[in-house]
Design a protein around this motif. Structure first.
Motif, short mmCIF file in Angstrom:
data_model
loop_
_atom_site.label_atom_id
_atom_site.label_comp_id
_atom_site.label_asym_id
_atom_site.label_seq_id
_atom_site.Cartn_x
_atom_site.Cartn_y
_atom_site.Cartn_z
N ALA A 1 51.93 54.90 46.95
CA ALA A 1 53.07 55.51 47.65
C ALA A 1 52.83 56.99 47.86
N LYS A 2 53.31 57.50 49.01
CA LYS A 2 53.11 58.91 49.32
C LYS A 2 53.99 59.36 50.48
N VAL A 3 54.16 60.67 50.57
CA VAL A 3 54.75 61.32 51.74
C VAL A 3 53.63 62.17 52.31
N GLU A 4 53.43 62.07 53.64
CA GLU A 4 52.32 62.76 54.28
C GLU A 4 52.78 63.53 55.50
N ARG A 5 51.88 64.39 55.99
CA ARG A 5 52.11 65.07 57.26
C ARG A 5 50.79 65.12 58.01
N CYS A 6 50.87 65.24 59.32
CA CYS A 6 49.69 65.42 60.15
C CYS A 6 50.10 66.15 61.42
N ASP A 7 49.12 66.55 62.20
CA ASP A 7 49.42 67.12 63.51
C ASP A 7 49.92 66.00 64.41
N MET A 8 50.56 66.33 65.48
CA MET A 8 51.13 65.31 66.37
C MET A 8 50.06 64.41 66.99
N ASP A 9 48.82 64.86 67.02
CA ASP A 9 47.74 64.02 67.55
C ASP A 9 47.08 63.18 66.46
N GLY A 10 47.63 63.21 65.22
CA GLY A 10 47.12 62.40 64.13
C GLY A 10 46.04 63.08 63.29
N MET A 11 45.61 64.25 63.68
CA MET A 11 44.57 64.97 62.95
C MET A 11 45.18 65.74 61.78
N ASN A 12 44.33 66.19 60.87
CA ASN A 12 44.72 67.00 59.71
C ASN A 12 45.76 66.30 58.83
N ARG A 13 45.53 65.05 58.56
CA ARG A 13 46.43 64.27 57.70
C ARG A 13 46.37 64.81 56.27
N THR A 14 47.55 65.09 55.70
CA THR A 14 47.64 65.72 54.39
C THR A 14 48.72 65.06 53.56
N ARG A 15 48.38 64.70 52.32
CA ARG A 15 49.40 64.18 51.40
C ARG A 15 50.18 65.35 50.84
N ILE A 16 51.51 65.26 50.91
CA ILE A 16 52.31 66.33 50.30
C ILE A 16 53.01 65.85 49.03
N VAL A 17 53.14 64.53 48.86
CA VAL A 17 53.65 63.95 47.60
C VAL A 17 52.87 62.67 47.35
N ASP A 18 52.24 62.57 46.17
CA ASP A 18 51.52 61.33 45.84
C ASP A 18 51.59 60.98 44.37
N SER A 19 52.52 61.58 43.64
CA SER A 19 52.71 61.23 42.24
C SER A 19 54.20 61.10 41.96
N LYS A 20 54.53 60.27 40.95
CA LYS A 20 55.92 60.02 40.57
C LYS A 20 56.75 59.62 41.79
#
Length: 179
Positions: A11-30
């Motif tokens: 489970a996680k909360v993520e963000r990326c650029d609108m074109d799908g690039m630069n995908r980054t997890r911002i929450v991945d624990s608890k």
């Protein structure tokens, strides 16, 4: 940016650029089953409902400053989430009620209304929208968004864009036209 949740294998909360690039997890624990997500565009916070943990939590856009807004039985079965001014608004799918929760301290939980079949909630108010500045996907003099023949997606900032094609087409060597 595009923000989204995933509760597949991890489970996680993520963000990326609108074109799908630069995908980054911002929450991945608890985190177990994040379902609803809402953004505070002004202060740059991400709120989410975790239906397994019966909680509503918040982090900034970079995954920092995480804390729990509210947790426990009184917020079981939540779906949908919206932010407006000092409150979070959500739907309790068990009794189909609209709840309002103070987003700063989790107090003042009120039932505002009951609906027959609510699963999602949105706030439409001019103050919830940031001012739009000129951007890379604006329509050019030929009527093409960002100079793209099919689809224009904002990239890493409002000055950058990526062209994409509809299904069945491929992007030409010029990076703009579809064939």
């Amino acid at each position: 940016k595009l923000f989204f949740t995933d509760y597949g294998n991890a489970a996680k909360v993520e963000r990326c650029d609108m074109d799908g690039m630069n995908r980054t997890r911002i929450v991945d624990s608890k985190i177990e089953q994040p379902t609803a997500l809402a953004l505070d565009l002004i202060n740059k916070f991400v709120y989410w409902v975790d239906i397994y943990l019966d909680s509503v939590e918040v982090v900034d856009y970079h995954g920092r400053k995480r804390h729990t807004i509210i947790k426990g039985r009184q917020i079981r079965h939540l779906c949908g989430l919206a932010v407006f001014e000092n409150y979070l608004y959500t739907v309790n799918s068990d009794n189909l009620s609209i709840l309002r929760i103070n987003r700063y301290n989790g107090t003042d939980v009120q039932t505002l209304a009951r609906l027959d079949n609510a699963k999602e909630i949105r706030v439409y108010q001019k103050r919830t929208q940031t001012t739009v500045r000129s951007h890379a996907c604006e329509v050019d003099p030929y009527g093409m968004p960002g100079g793209c023949s099919h689809i224009c997606l904002l990239s890493s900032n409002y000055k950058a864009r990526t062209c994409r094609c509809r299904t069945g087409f491929i992007l030409g060597s010029d990076g703009r036209s579809c064939k």
